[in-house]
Design a protein around this motif. Structure first.
Motif, PDB file in Angstrom:
ATOM      1  N   ALA A 196       0.830  -1.210   0.000  1.00  0.00           N
ATOM      2  CA  ALA A 196       0.000   0.000   0.000  1.00  0.00           C
ATOM      3  C   ALA A 196       0.863   1.258   0.000  1.00  0.00           C
ATOM      4  O   ALA A 196       0.551   2.243  -0.680  1.00  0.00           O
ATOM      5  CB  ALA A 196      -0.926   0.003   1.219  1.00  0.00           C
ATOM      6  N   TYR A 197       1.971   1.218   0.734  1.00  0.00           N
ATOM      7  CA  TYR A 197       2.866   2.373   0.797  1.00  0.00           C
ATOM      8  C   TYR A 197       3.507   2.632  -0.559  1.00  0.00           C
ATOM      9  O   TYR A 197       3.688   3.787  -0.963  1.00  0.00           O
ATOM     10  CB  TYR A 197       3.958   2.134   1.853  1.00  0.00           C
ATOM     11  N   TYR A 198       3.845   1.565  -1.273  1.00  0.00           N
ATOM     12  CA  TYR A 198       4.447   1.684  -2.604  1.00  0.00           C
ATOM     13  C   TYR A 198       3.519   2.458  -3.537  1.00  0.00           C
ATOM     14  O   TYR A 198       3.961   3.340  -4.281  1.00  0.00           O
ATOM     15  CB  TYR A 198       4.732   0.282  -3.147  1.00  0.00           C
ATOM     16  N   ARG A 199       2.227   2.136  -3.481  1.00  0.00           N
ATOM     17  CA  ARG A 199       1.252   2.845  -4.316  1.00  0.00           C
ATOM     18  C   ARG A 199       1.041   4.275  -3.806  1.00  0.00           C
ATOM     19  O   ARG A 199       0.989   5.230  -4.596  1.00  0.00           O
ATOM     20  CB  ARG A 199      -0.081   2.092  -4.315  1.00  0.00           C
ATOM     21  N   TRP A 200       0.902   4.431  -2.506  1.00  0.00           N
ATOM     22  CA  TRP A 200       0.619   5.741  -1.890  1.00  0.00           C
ATOM     23  C   TRP A 200       1.755   6.736  -2.123  1.00  0.00           C
ATOM     24  O   TRP A 200       1.533   7.920  -2.338  1.00  0.00           O
ATOM     25  CB  TRP A 200       0.385   5.533  -0.394  1.00  0.00           C
ATOM     26  N   SER A 201       3.001   6.250  -2.086  1.00  0.00           N
ATOM     27  CA  SER A 201       4.175   7.124  -2.174  1.00  0.00           C
ATOM     28  C   SER A 201       4.649   7.349  -3.607  1.00  0.00           C
ATOM     29  O   SER A 201       5.613   8.086  -3.838  1.00  0.00           O
ATOM     30  CB  SER A 201       5.324   6.538  -1.354  1.00  0.00           C
ATOM     31  N   GLY A 202       3.994   6.693  -4.571  1.00  0.00           N
ATOM     32  CA  GLY A 202       4.427   6.836  -5.948  1.00  0.00           C
ATOM     33  C   GLY A 202       5.626   5.988  -6.301  1.00  0.00           C
ATOM     34  O   GLY A 202       6.463   6.393  -7.127  1.00  0.00           O
ATOM     35  N   GLY A 203       5.743   4.824  -5.653  1.00  0.00           N
ATOM     36  CA  GLY A 203       6.816   3.889  -6.028  1.00  0.00           C
ATOM     37  C   GLY A 203       7.978   3.811  -5.076  1.00  0.00           C
ATOM     38  O   GLY A 203       9.044   3.290  -5.439  1.00  0.00           O
ATOM     39  N   GLN A 204       7.818   4.287  -3.829  1.00  0.00           N
ATOM     40  CA  GLN A 204       8.906   4.219  -2.851  1.00  0.00           C
ATOM     41  C   GLN A 204       8.838   2.916  -2.061  1.00  0.00           C
ATOM     42  O   GLN A 204       7.762   2.466  -1.680  1.00  0.00           O
ATOM     43  CB  GLN A 204       8.802   5.397  -1.863  1.00  0.00           C
ATOM     44  N   PRO A 205       9.986   2.285  -1.799  1.00  0.00           N
ATOM     45  CA  PRO A 205       9.988   1.090  -0.945  1.00  0.00           C
ATOM     46  C   PRO A 205       9.683   1.468   0.498  1.00  0.00           C
ATOM     47  O   PRO A 205       9.993   2.580   0.943  1.00  0.00           O
ATOM     48  CB  PRO A 205      11.405   0.533  -1.098  1.00  0.00           C
ATOM     49  N   PHE A 206       9.127   0.531   1.231  1.00  0.00           N
ATOM     50  CA  PHE A 206       8.720   0.779   2.612  1.00  0.00           C
ATOM     51  C   PHE A 206       9.785   0.340   3.613  1.00  0.00           C
ATOM     52  O   PHE A 206      10.109   1.055   4.550  1.00  0.00           O
ATOM     53  CB  PHE A 206       7.421   0.017   2.886  1.00  0.00           C
ATOM     54  N   LEU A 207      10.360  -0.850   3.392  1.00  0.00           N
ATOM     55  CA  LEU A 207      11.197  -1.488   4.413  1.00  0.00           C
ATOM     56  C   LEU A 207      12.521  -1.963   3.845  1.00  0.00           C
ATOM     57  O   LEU A 207      12.608  -2.375   2.691  1.00  0.00           O
ATOM     58  CB  LEU A 207      10.446  -2.696   4.994  1.00  0.00           C
ATOM     59  N   GLY A 208      13.547  -1.931   4.696  1.00  0.00           N
ATOM     60  CA  GLY A 208      14.837  -2.526   4.362  1.00  0.00           C
ATOM     61  C   GLY A 208      15.328  -3.380   5.513  1.00  0.00           C
ATOM     62  O   GLY A 208      14.907  -3.204   6.646  1.00  0.00           O
ATOM     63  N   MET A 209      16.190  -4.331   5.201  1.00  0.00           N
ATOM     64  CA  MET A 209      16.818  -5.145   6.240  1.00  0.00           C
ATOM     65  C   MET A 209      18.315  -4.930   6.177  1.00  0.00           C
ATOM     66  O   MET A 209      18.925  -5.108   5.125  1.00  0.00           O
ATOM     67  CB  MET A 209      16.489  -6.623   6.053  1.00  0.00           C
ATOM     68  N   ASN A 210      18.913  -4.550   7.307  1.00  0.00           N
ATOM     69  CA  ASN A 210      20.345  -4.263   7.310  1.00  0.00           C
ATOM     70  C   ASN A 210      21.163  -5.486   6.909  1.00  0.00           C
ATOM     71  O   ASN A 210      22.206  -5.393   6.311  1.00  0.00           O
ATOM     72  CB  ASN A 210      20.793  -3.786   8.692  1.00  0.00           C
ATOM     73  N   SER A 211      20.702  -6.634   7.277  1.00  0.00           N
ATOM     74  CA  SER A 211      21.360  -7.880   6.896  1.00  0.00           C
ATOM     75  C   SER A 211      20.334  -8.990   6.985  1.00  0.00           C
ATOM     76  O   SER A 211      19.398  -8.919   7.776  1.00  0.00           O
ATOM     77  CB  SER A 211      22.540  -8.181   7.821  1.00  0.00           C
ATOM     78  N   PHE A 212      20.514 -10.017   6.169  1.00  0.00           N
ATOM     79  CA  PHE A 212      19.564 -11.127   6.199  1.00  0.00           C
ATOM     80  C   PHE A 212      19.570 -11.803   7.570  1.00  0.00           C
ATOM     81  O   PHE A 212      18.549 -12.266   8.063  1.00  0.00           O
ATOM     82  CB  PHE A 212      19.942 -12.130   5.106  1.00  0.00           C
TER      83      PHE A 212
END
Length: 479
Positions: A196-212
């Protein structure tokens, strides 16, 4: 390792001090205050953590060490990987390597391998049962292996993975879309919010993981199955296709769709405004940005919120257990006893709180884990204290409801865990590169992504993972 032997001057000054002041008389386990025993400690603490550790070493040398006749000579390496290399070179007596230290920081898998080359002390020889019971059981258990099950590691400072959120941006998103904080508690909720954030923000990622990190093993534990069960003699790999599919949907799919975007330092993504949240170590809370810097002229302050590590819906609330322990190499009674005395002193509840909380880590003794208020006193002394305080509080609150998963070292466990923990991460990296290349060559992005979402792609990854890990466990491959 080229360094000045400053400790010689320390030994001399302590010897003179004992002669003048009359240190405690008599010898204990070969220690003599008039002839201090020097023990070396190799560690991988850096930056502020190294400063705090060095302060504690100095304090020990001037107090307990002076009383007993012990001098700690500490040396810090740039990273845990660099330290591992130095330890294995020394254990294998590689030409040009330094003598092994007396005490060293290490992760369980590396300690297990080192123990085969240079035996480690079993802590029961110098720690009473009562002293060992002071440590949180999950922290202590990862240093146990072998038929008799002696403790070969002492926990010193621990961390866990937590969800860090730009609360300012999250509130605005929730206000516009109707999402609530409940979405941040599960992997399924995060994926839904990220889409939902991807659509709302115009294509921005929501989350990242510093390391697997521990995502792979924790998804299995949260789903109710230990991926490395043992019958007491051998270890096998148990990772059902259903559990693997949950991990795939929670990690591979959102990365390929652009809803997640992970890098080494996802704090930078929050700082630039290109990410709203990341999953990272509680020990890195001090690096959470205090503002979003859009460009040289546009910036605005943000509030940090910290939440427990997500779980699957209906799953068990297990958390990752990270942070190196300390081991002692066999070296003779006096040095071993002196090393144990330093570890007891360093991990004493109040002293350990001061060290760990000030750098965003979790203390290791049960008594030190009983009061959030006591920890917060020392957090206030750290940089970016507000984020560190929230991180420590979130970790302790999560500990009261969930459990830490303690890995069990076994033959080839280092290689096996590397394969398991990196498998999905590597798959995402390879497929994202292929996606980019195919789009640049004129293929439709949506069509290419649709192909990656095919069940056959998941099946191929899963079968390859099972083959690789079972082969490593059974000794069929070496790389």
């Amino acid at each position: 390792m080229k360094r000045k032997k400053i400790w010689k001057a320390v030994v001399l000054s302590l010897t003179l001090a004992c002669a003048v002041s009359g240190c405690a008389q008599g010898k204990k386990h070969g220690l003599d205050p008039k002839k201090p025993t020097v023990i070396t400690v190799w560690h991988a603490y850096n930056a502020f953590a190294k400063t705090k550790f060095d302060e504690k070493v100095t304090e020990f040398n001037e107090t307990k060490g002076l009383e007993l006749g012990i001098v700690v000579d500490a040396y810090g390496y740039g990273s845990s990987g660099e330290l591992d290399d130095a330890l294995f070179n020394s254990a294998n007596k590689i030409i040009g390597s330094d003598p092994l230290p007396n005490v060293f920081t290490v992760y369980p898998d590396s300690a297990y391998r080192l123990d085969q080359l240079a035996p480690l002390v079993e802590m029961e020889e110098y720690f009473s049962a009562e002293e060992l019971e002071r440590y949180r059981p999950e922290f202590l258990s990862e240093g146990v292996w072998g038929e008799e099950g002696g403790h070969k590691l002492i926990p010193v400072a621990k961390s866990t993975e937590l969800l860090f959120v730009n609360e300012t941006g999250w509130r605005k998103f929730c206000s516009d879309t109707g999402f609530t904080d409940e979405a941040l508690g599960t992997w399924e909720g995060l994926v839904s919010a990220a889409e939902a954030y991807y659509r709302w923000s115009g294509g921005q990622p929501f989350l990242g993981m510093n390391s697997f990190n521990d995502f792979s093993v924790l998804t299995a534990i949260q789903d109710g199955a230990d991926p490395f069960p043992t019958d007491g003699k051998s270890v096998s790999f148990a990772y059902s296709k259903e559990t693997a599919r949950k991990a795939w949907d929670a990690y591979y799919v959102p990365h390929m769709m652009g809803w997640y975007k992970s890098s080494v330092f996802n704090q930078d993504g929050v700082k630039s405004g290109s990410l709203l949240a990341y999953i990272g170590s509680s020990a890195g809370a001090g690096y959470f940005p205090k503002e979003v810097i859009v460009d040289g002229e546009n910036q605005y302050p943000i509030e940090c919120s910290v939440r427990p590590y997500p779980t699957f819906e209906g799953g068990h609330g297990y958390m990752s257990q990270r942070g190196a322990d300390m081991g002692i190499f066999r070296s003779g009674e006096a040095a071993e006893y002196a090393s144990a005395e330093f570890l007891k002193w360093f991990t004493d509840s109040e002293r350990n709180i001061e060290f760990t909380a000030s750098i965003g880590y979790i203390p290791v003794e049960n008594a030190a884990l009983s009061s959030i208020e006591e920890l917060e006193k020392f957090v206030q002394k750290s940089d970016n204290a507000e984020a560190v305080k929230k991180s420590v509080t979130a970790a302790l609150e999560a500990m009261q409801e969930g459990k830490f998963y303690a890995r069990r070292p076994f033959e080839n466990s280092y290689e096996v865990n590397e394969l398991f923990s990196r498998s999905l991460e590597k798959k995402v990296e390879l497929d994202l590169n292929e996606l980019q290349n195919r789009v640049e060559n004129g293929e439709d992005r949506g069509t290419v992504i649709s192909g990656f979402m095919d069940d056959g792609n998941f099946e191929a990854w899963y079968q390859n993972l099972m083959s690789e890990i079972n082969g490593e466990i059974n000794g069929e491959i070496n790389e």
